[in-house]
Motif scaffolding. Structure first.
Motif, mmCIF file in Angstrom:
data_model
loop_
_atom_site.group_PDB
_atom_site.id
_atom_site.type_symbol
_atom_site.label_atom_id
_atom_site.label_comp_id
_atom_site.label_asym_id
_atom_site.label_seq_id
_atom_site.Cartn_x
_atom_site.Cartn_y
_atom_site.Cartn_z
ATOM 1 N N PRO A 41 0.816 -1.236 0.000
ATOM 2 C CA PRO A 41 0.000 0.000 0.000
ATOM 3 C C PRO A 41 0.836 1.266 0.000
ATOM 4 C CG PRO A 41 -0.845 -1.586 1.590
ATOM 5 C CD PRO A 41 0.459 -2.115 1.128
ATOM 6 N N ILE A 42 2.005 1.223 0.669
ATOM 7 C CA ILE A 42 2.865 2.411 0.706
ATOM 8 C C ILE A 42 3.498 2.653 -0.667
ATOM 9 C CG2 ILE A 42 4.913 3.413 1.770
ATOM 10 C CD1 ILE A 42 4.234 1.962 4.310
ATOM 11 N N VAL A 43 3.876 1.566 -1.381
ATOM 12 C CA VAL A 43 4.437 1.723 -2.738
ATOM 13 C C VAL A 43 3.403 2.373 -3.648
ATOM 14 C CG1 VAL A 43 5.396 0.527 -4.727
ATOM 15 C CG2 VAL A 43 5.994 -0.236 -2.427
ATOM 16 N N VAL A 58 11.369 11.904 7.114
ATOM 17 C CA VAL A 58 12.604 11.100 7.233
ATOM 18 C C VAL A 58 12.401 9.744 6.597
ATOM 19 C CG1 VAL A 58 14.186 10.002 8.841
ATOM 20 C CG2 VAL A 58 13.396 12.325 9.270
ATOM 21 N N TYR A 59 11.274 9.097 6.923
ATOM 22 C CA TYR A 59 11.008 7.768 6.368
ATOM 23 C C TYR A 59 10.635 7.847 4.891
ATOM 24 C CZ TYR A 59 10.966 6.672 11.319
ATOM 25 O OH TYR A 59 11.321 6.542 12.626
ATOM 26 N N ALA A 60 9.985 8.956 4.498
ATOM 27 C CA ALA A 60 9.643 9.120 3.088
ATOM 28 C C ALA A 60 10.916 9.160 2.238
ATOM 29 C CB ALA A 60 8.830 10.391 2.891
ATOM 30 N N ARG A 61 11.940 9.891 2.713
ATOM 31 C CA ARG A 61 13.208 9.922 1.968
ATOM 32 C C ARG A 61 13.823 8.524 1.872
ATOM 33 N NH1 ARG A 61 13.709 14.311 5.515
ATOM 34 N NH2 ARG A 61 13.371 16.336 4.511
ATOM 35 N N GLY A 62 13.747 7.776 2.977
ATOM 36 C CA GLY A 62 14.293 6.412 2.945
ATOM 37 C C GLY A 62 13.549 5.533 1.956
ATOM 38 N N HIS A 63 12.197 5.659 1.900
ATOM 39 C CA HIS A 63 11.417 4.855 0.947
ATOM 40 C C HIS A 63 11.751 5.243 -0.497
ATOM 41 C CE1 HIS A 63 9.520 3.278 4.331
ATOM 42 N NE2 HIS A 63 8.486 4.098 4.445
ATOM 43 N N ILE A 64 11.876 6.554 -0.737
ATOM 44 C CA ILE A 64 12.216 7.000 -2.099
ATOM 45 C C ILE A 64 13.570 6.436 -2.511
ATOM 46 C CG2 ILE A 64 12.781 9.027 -3.494
ATOM 47 C CD1 ILE A 64 10.728 10.595 -1.807
ATOM 48 N N PRO A 75 18.811 8.015 -6.765
ATOM 49 C CA PRO A 75 17.845 8.567 -5.808
ATOM 50 C C PRO A 75 18.072 10.036 -5.463
ATOM 51 C CG PRO A 75 19.456 7.182 -4.674
ATOM 52 C CD PRO A 75 19.724 7.048 -6.148
ATOM 53 N N ARG A 76 19.282 10.569 -5.694
ATOM 54 C CA ARG A 76 19.579 11.919 -5.226
ATOM 55 C C ARG A 76 18.706 13.000 -5.869
ATOM 56 N NH1 ARG A 76 25.977 11.713 -6.041
ATOM 57 N NH2 ARG A 76 25.202 10.572 -7.867
ATOM 58 N N PRO A 77 18.503 13.001 -7.208
ATOM 59 C CA PRO A 77 17.616 14.037 -7.771
ATOM 60 C C PRO A 77 16.179 13.920 -7.253
ATOM 61 C CG PRO A 77 18.979 13.041 -9.483
ATOM 62 C CD PRO A 77 19.155 12.209 -8.262
ATOM 63 N N LEU A 78 15.713 12.675 -7.022
ATOM 64 C CA LEU A 78 14.346 12.502 -6.529
ATOM 65 C C LEU A 78 14.207 13.029 -5.098
ATOM 66 C CD1 LEU A 78 13.541 8.940 -7.910
ATOM 67 C CD2 LEU A 78 12.864 11.147 -8.857
ATOM 68 N N ILE A 79 15.220 12.779 -4.262
ATOM 69 C CA ILE A 79 15.171 13.262 -2.884
ATOM 70 C C ILE A 79 15.271 14.791 -2.857
ATOM 71 C CG2 ILE A 79 16.402 13.245 -0.686
ATOM 72 C CD1 ILE A 79 17.114 10.346 -1.225
ATOM 73 N N ASP A 80 16.123 15.366 -3.724
ATOM 74 C CA ASP A 80 16.205 16.832 -3.801
ATOM 75 C C ASP A 80 14.863 17.425 -4.242
ATOM 76 O OD1 ASP A 80 18.822 16.675 -3.036
ATOM 77 O OD2 ASP A 80 19.639 16.818 -5.074
ATOM 78 N N GLN A 81 14.213 16.764 -5.201
ATOM 79 C CA GLN A 81 12.906 17.241 -5.652
ATOM 80 C C GLN A 81 11.869 17.129 -4.531
ATOM 81 O OE1 GLN A 81 11.553 15.311 -9.221
ATOM 82 N NE2 GLN A 81 9.544 16.289 -9.202
ATOM 83 N N PHE A 82 11.919 16.025 -3.777
ATOM 84 C CA PHE A 82 10.999 15.865 -2.646
ATOM 85 C C PHE A 82 11.216 16.958 -1.602
ATOM 86 C CE2 PHE A 82 10.272 14.279 1.658
ATOM 87 C CZ PHE A 82 8.939 13.891 1.582
ATOM 88 N N ASP A 83 12.492 17.252 -1.279
ATOM 89 C CA ASP A 83 12.785 18.298 -0.288
ATOM 90 C C ASP A 83 12.289 19.653 -0.770
ATOM 91 O OD1 ASP A 83 13.929 16.497 1.423
ATOM 92 O OD2 ASP A 83 15.975 16.832 0.705
ATOM 93 N N ALA A 84 12.481 19.936 -2.076
ATOM 94 C CA ALA A 84 12.049 21.226 -2.609
ATOM 95 C C ALA A 84 10.532 21.370 -2.548
ATOM 96 C CB ALA A 84 12.535 21.382 -4.052
ATOM 97 N N GLU A 85 9.818 20.266 -2.719
ATOM 98 C CA GLU A 85 8.351 20.322 -2.712
ATOM 99 C C GLU A 85 7.762 20.250 -1.313
ATOM 100 O OE1 GLU A 85 7.291 17.080 -5.194
ATOM 101 O OE2 GLU A 85 7.861 18.081 -7.066
ATOM 102 N N HIS A 86 8.589 19.871 -0.316
ATOM 103 C CA HIS A 86 8.071 19.705 1.046
ATOM 104 C C HIS A 86 8.817 20.571 2.060
ATOM 105 C CE1 HIS A 86 6.483 16.155 -0.999
ATOM 106 N NE2 HIS A 86 5.555 16.104 -0.056
ATOM 107 N N GLY A 87 9.345 21.692 1.627
ATOM 108 C CA GLY A 87 9.911 22.661 2.561
ATOM 109 C C GLY A 87 11.344 22.404 2.955
ATOM 110 N N GLY A 88 12.075 21.531 2.258
ATOM 111 C CA GLY A 88 13.472 21.310 2.572
ATOM 112 C C GLY A 88 13.671 20.317 3.697
ATOM 113 N N VAL A 255 17.340 3.174 5.123
ATOM 114 C CA VAL A 255 16.208 2.892 6.012
ATOM 115 C C VAL A 255 15.760 1.455 5.768
ATOM 116 C CG1 VAL A 255 13.837 3.486 6.620
ATOM 117 C CG2 VAL A 255 15.472 5.295 6.065
ATOM 118 N N GLU A 256 15.668 0.667 6.811
ATOM 119 C CA GLU A 256 15.247 -0.731 6.711
ATOM 120 C C GLU A 256 13.952 -0.934 7.488
ATOM 121 O OE1 GLU A 256 16.508 -3.060 4.894
ATOM 122 O OE2 GLU A 256 18.275 -1.976 4.198
ATOM 123 N N ARG A 257 13.017 -1.661 6.878
ATOM 124 C CA ARG A 257 11.763 -2.022 7.526
ATOM 125 C C ARG A 257 11.791 -3.528 7.783
ATOM 126 N NH1 ARG A 257 8.081 2.163 6.988
ATOM 127 N NH2 ARG A 257 6.414 0.741 7.594
#
Length: 268
Positions: A41-43, A58-64, A75-88, A255-257
């Motif tokens: 469901p999270i995927v 924090v966990y969202a970055r690990g999942h990405i 993963p680095r461009p995707l995480i940078d894009q996520f940070d830019a869209e969610h306030g850094g 991040v490990e689940r």
């Protein structure tokens, strides 16, 4: 006069990029979930740009990061894009307001009675031997007479092998595994090589622990049925499950689940 779209406007969202790469790699959501241990469901939610089920940024970055690697994306461009869209990326949160971590306390040293008894026996035997040796020299009839320089000491009496008793073997002590309750799941997490974020829930989704674990600190978590564990910076963690060490938890920065029941791990 019309103005064309900027490159940022043409760039797909984080979820769309992950979904497109997964389809291009010929992978199903179930296969990606098995590889990354991120629940199905999270995927689905992440591919729809819904990060509310990740449990925090924090966990969202690990999942990405985990999903991107599974579909061969950087993963680095995707995480940078996520940070830019969610306030850094936020500043690290101090550990004290979250919870008071359990520190490892060394047990007080107990007196070594065995060593004391051995030292006392050696002292008594030495005293008796010294007394016998000096008394025999004064009598003149002992094995070494005062006036006979060539006299040899009498050989020590031999003992028949049947009269020699083998040393007693100490009884084996109970192991740490035997001391743990059999009807519960017991997990001990230690931030051995650096700080780590931990989150633990039971089989019903109830939150058992959530917070930052500083280097050198540890936390013990128990439940009757199952513990679902999320570890940030998994490579810095030492993990014991039901008294057995899990040799490899993950890499540093990942991040490990994980999920454990009363019979886990099959191999410590």
């Amino acid at each position: 006069m019309s103005i064309g779209n900027s490159p940022e406007a043409d760039r797909p969202s984080v979820g769309a990029a992950l979904q497109k790469a997964r389809i291009g790699a010929g992978l199903t959501v179930e296969e990606v979930s098995t590889t990354t241990r991120v629940r199905i469901p999270i995927v689905h939610a992440i591919e729809q740009d819904d990060f509310s089920r990740c449990g925090g940024d924090v966990y969202a970055r690990g999942h990405i990061r985990a999903l991107a690697r599974a579909v061969s994306l950087d993963p680095r461009p995707l995480i940078d894009q996520f940070d830019a869209e969610h306030g850094g990326r936020p500043a690290p949160t101090p550990a004290a307001p979250l919870f008071e971590a359990e520190r490892i306390r060394s047990e007080p040293r107990r007196p070594n009675w065995t060593a004391a008894m051995v030292a006392a026996i050696v002292a008594v035997v030495g005293f008796v031997g010294f007394t016998l040796f000096t008394g025999g020299g004064k009598s003149g009839g002992g094995p070494v007479a005062a006036g006979d320089a060539n006299a040899k000491p009498a050989p020590a009496p031999t003992r028949h092998p049947s009269t020699i008793k083998p040393p007693l073997k100490p009884e084996p002590s109970d192991s740490a595994v035997a001391g743990l309750p059999k009807d519960k799941v017991t997990i001990k997490v230690t931030a051995r090589d650096g700080q780590s974020w931990i989150s633990a829930k039971d089989a019903n989704g109830k939150l058992l622990e959530d917070g930052l674990l500083k280097k050198g600190e540890s936390k013990t978590i128990t439940d009757k049925e199952r513990i679902d564990l999320v570890l940030g910076n998994a490579g810095a963690v030492q993990l014991y499950v039901n008294g057995k060490e899990v040799k490899r938890v993950g890499n540093k920065g990942t991040v490990e689940r994980l999920s454990y029941t009363r019979g886990d791990p099959q191999a410590g």
